[in-house]
Scaffold this active site. Structure first.
Site, PDB file in Angstrom:
ATOM      1  N   SER A  10       0.850  -1.195   0.000  1.00 32.82           N
ATOM      2  CA  SER A  10       0.000   0.000   0.000  1.00 32.82           C
ATOM      3  C   SER A  10       0.883   1.240   0.000  1.00 32.82           C
ATOM      4  O   SER A  10       1.659   1.465   0.928  1.00 32.82           O
ATOM      5  CB  SER A  10      -0.904   0.013   1.226  1.00 32.82           C
ATOM      6  OG  SER A  10      -1.432   1.318   1.377  1.00 32.82           O
ATOM      7  N   HIS A  35      -1.008  -1.061  -4.409  1.00 33.35           N
ATOM      8  CA  HIS A  35      -2.308  -0.728  -3.829  1.00 33.35           C
ATOM      9  C   HIS A  35      -2.353   0.774  -3.569  1.00 33.35           C
ATOM     10  O   HIS A  35      -1.515   1.320  -2.843  1.00 33.35           O
ATOM     11  CB  HIS A  35      -2.474  -1.530  -2.537  1.00 33.35           C
ATOM     12  CG  HIS A  35      -3.802  -1.410  -1.883  1.00 33.35           C
ATOM     13  ND1 HIS A  35      -4.911  -2.149  -2.265  1.00 33.35           N
ATOM     14  CD2 HIS A  35      -4.218  -0.644  -0.840  1.00 33.35           C
ATOM     15  CE1 HIS A  35      -5.935  -1.848  -1.484  1.00 33.35           C
ATOM     16  NE2 HIS A  35      -5.546  -0.919  -0.615  1.00 33.35           N
ATOM     17  N   ASP A  37      -4.561   3.794  -2.084  1.00 28.16           N
ATOM     18  CA  ASP A  37      -5.694   4.101  -1.202  1.00 28.16           C
ATOM     19  C   ASP A  37      -6.207   5.509  -1.467  1.00 28.16           C
ATOM     20  O   ASP A  37      -5.504   6.488  -1.232  1.00 28.16           O
ATOM     21  CB  ASP A  37      -5.258   3.976   0.259  1.00 28.16           C
ATOM     22  CG  ASP A  37      -5.063   2.528   0.659  1.00 28.16           C
ATOM     23  OD1 ASP A  37      -6.024   1.749   0.555  1.00 28.16           O
ATOM     24  OD2 ASP A  37      -3.932   2.171   1.058  1.00 28.16           O
ATOM     25  N   MET A  39      -8.832   8.262  -0.441  1.00 30.69           N
ATOM     26  CA  MET A  39      -9.694   8.653   0.693  1.00 30.69           C
ATOM     27  C   MET A  39     -10.179  10.080   0.502  1.00 30.69           C
ATOM     28  O   MET A  39      -9.423  10.932   0.030  1.00 30.69           O
ATOM     29  CB  MET A  39      -8.916   8.556   2.000  1.00 30.69           C
ATOM     30  CG  MET A  39      -8.286   7.189   2.231  1.00 30.69           C
ATOM     31  SD  MET A  39      -7.465   7.142   3.826  1.00 30.69           S
ATOM     32  CE  MET A  39      -6.682   5.527   3.745  1.00 30.69           C
ATOM     33  N   HIS A  68      -8.091   1.364  -4.451  1.00 33.96           N
ATOM     34  CA  HIS A  68      -9.068   1.115  -3.388  1.00 33.96           C
ATOM     35  C   HIS A  68      -9.781   2.429  -3.105  1.00 33.96           C
ATOM     36  O   HIS A  68      -9.216   3.330  -2.487  1.00 33.96           O
ATOM     37  CB  HIS A  68      -8.313   0.581  -2.155  1.00 33.96           C
ATOM     38  CG  HIS A  68      -9.158   0.403  -0.939  1.00 33.96           C
ATOM     39  ND1 HIS A  68      -8.611   0.132   0.305  1.00 33.96           N
ATOM     40  CD2 HIS A  68     -10.508   0.458  -0.751  1.00 33.96           C
ATOM     41  CE1 HIS A  68      -9.584   0.031   1.190  1.00 33.96           C
ATOM     42  NE2 HIS A  68     -10.744   0.240   0.591  1.00 33.96           N
ATOM     43  N   MET A  70     -12.101   4.727  -1.268  1.00 30.42           N
ATOM     44  CA  MET A  70     -12.834   4.997  -0.018  1.00 30.42           C
ATOM     45  C   MET A  70     -13.440   6.378  -0.199  1.00 30.42           C
ATOM     46  O   MET A  70     -13.030   7.356   0.436  1.00 30.42           O
ATOM     47  CB  MET A  70     -11.867   4.935   1.174  1.00 30.42           C
ATOM     48  CG  MET A  70     -11.417   3.511   1.495  1.00 30.42           C
ATOM     49  SD  MET A  70      -9.919   3.427   2.497  1.00 30.42           S
ATOM     50  CE  MET A  70      -8.684   3.504   1.208  1.00 30.42           C
ATOM     51  N   MET A 139     -11.563  -5.868   4.534  1.00 30.04           N
ATOM     52  CA  MET A 139     -10.807  -5.002   5.443  1.00 30.04           C
ATOM     53  C   MET A 139     -10.609  -5.725   6.771  1.00 30.04           C
ATOM     54  O   MET A 139     -11.568  -6.224   7.369  1.00 30.04           O
ATOM     55  CB  MET A 139     -11.566  -3.698   5.708  1.00 30.04           C
ATOM     56  CG  MET A 139     -11.743  -2.768   4.523  1.00 30.04           C
ATOM     57  SD  MET A 139     -10.230  -2.299   3.682  1.00 30.04           S
ATOM     58  CE  MET A 139      -9.348  -1.452   4.995  1.00 30.04           C
ATOM     59  N   ASP A 177      -6.794  -6.523   3.612  1.00 28.34           N
ATOM     60  CA  ASP A 177      -6.170  -5.195   3.738  1.00 28.34           C
ATOM     61  C   ASP A 177      -6.250  -4.694   5.176  1.00 28.34           C
ATOM     62  O   ASP A 177      -7.346  -4.474   5.693  1.00 28.34           O
ATOM     63  CB  ASP A 177      -6.925  -4.235   2.798  1.00 28.34           C
ATOM     64  CG  ASP A 177      -6.317  -2.838   2.733  1.00 28.34           C
ATOM     65  OD1 ASP A 177      -5.260  -2.604   3.344  1.00 28.34           O
ATOM     66  OD2 ASP A 177      -6.923  -1.981   2.051  1.00 28.34           O
ATOM     67  N   GLY A 199       1.067  -2.130   3.980  1.00 28.74           N
ATOM     68  CA  GLY A 199       1.623  -0.785   3.868  1.00 28.74           C
ATOM     69  C   GLY A 199       2.772  -0.582   4.817  1.00 28.74           C
ATOM     70  O   GLY A 199       3.948  -0.637   4.434  1.00 28.74           O
TER      71      GLY A 199
END
Ligand code: DX5
Ligand code: ZN
Length: 222
Positions: A10, A35, A37, A39, A68, A70, A139, A177, A199
């Protein structure tokens, strides 16, 4: 046993001031996917990156970029990330008004589609859509931050999702994850995961190749 395992570092824990170099280094160190992320300070209480950063890292590697999301709402960002070079896109069912439509949109954009389940999200959200999915992302921490502790009860959830996937007879990947480390990756694999996001375990260690090799060595015994 010849299960294929994938390790997806991550980038949340990478050095964002040197992201291109971090991407090259971690792929050279043996990463299978990257990966990313995303957000939005709305669906989750943190704010990270948009399609611009995905586009910026794309030329640095041919490894798949696993986005991913979010974010809420989801759909408007899907084509943007696909154009920015994403290969896989996953989203949370709570963040989409029309889960089936979002899955179809991701596939129309040429990406693999995944649904992400938070620790407390019921598996019932997989009831009708599982066969449409390319992967499920479970998750094992609450989304929003790197460096959290693996929540032990999610192991049982991994087992249950594994058996649901097996019942479909399809090759749907099961990615986990949050809080994945060298010392718990085997039990996560034994519960049924095949793809591991990590990560802080990778970027927090000086030698990425050493950590990824240690994870693979552990997985060889799974
Ligand atoms: C959390 C993110 C994770 C996070 C994992 O919302 O989805 O991908 O970066 O970080 P670690 O491996 O440090 O738990
Ligand atoms: Zn993630």
């Amino acid at each position: 046993m010849s299960r294929t395992f994938r390790i997806a570092p991550s980038l949340l824990s990478a050095d964002f001031a040197r992201l291109g170099e971090e991407v090259r280094d971690v792929v050279d160190a043996g990463a299978d996917w990257l990966h990313l992320d995303v957000m939005d300070n709305h669906y989750v209480p943190n704010l990270t990156v948009g399609p611009l950063v995905c586009q910026a890292i794309r030329p640095h590697t041919s490894a798949p970029i696993d986005v991913h999301l979010m974010v809420k709402p989801v759909d408007r960002l899907v084509p943007d990330f696909a154009k920015a070079g994403a290969n896989l896109i996953s989203f949370h069912p709570e963040a989409s008004e029309h889960v089936d439509r979002t899955i179809a949109l991701i596939k129309e954009c040429g990406c693999k589609a995944g649904l992400v389940l938070n620790p407390a999200t019921s598996l019932s959200c997989l009831d009708f859509v599982l066969p449409q999915l390319d992967f499920v992302l479970l998750m094992s921490v609450n989304p929003g931050f790197g460096g959290q502790k693996f929540i032990p009860y999610t192991l049982e959830k991994i087992r249950q999702v594994r058996s649901r996937i097996d019942a479909t007879g399809r090759d749907i990947w099961l990615e986990v994850d949050g809080g994945v480390k060298t010392d718990n990756i085997v039990e996560i694999a034994r519960a049924g995961a095949d793809t591991f996001v990590a990560g802080s375990a990778i970027f927090g260690a000086g030698d990425y190749a050493h950590t990824i090799a240690a994870m693979r060595a552990a997985l060889a015994g799974a």
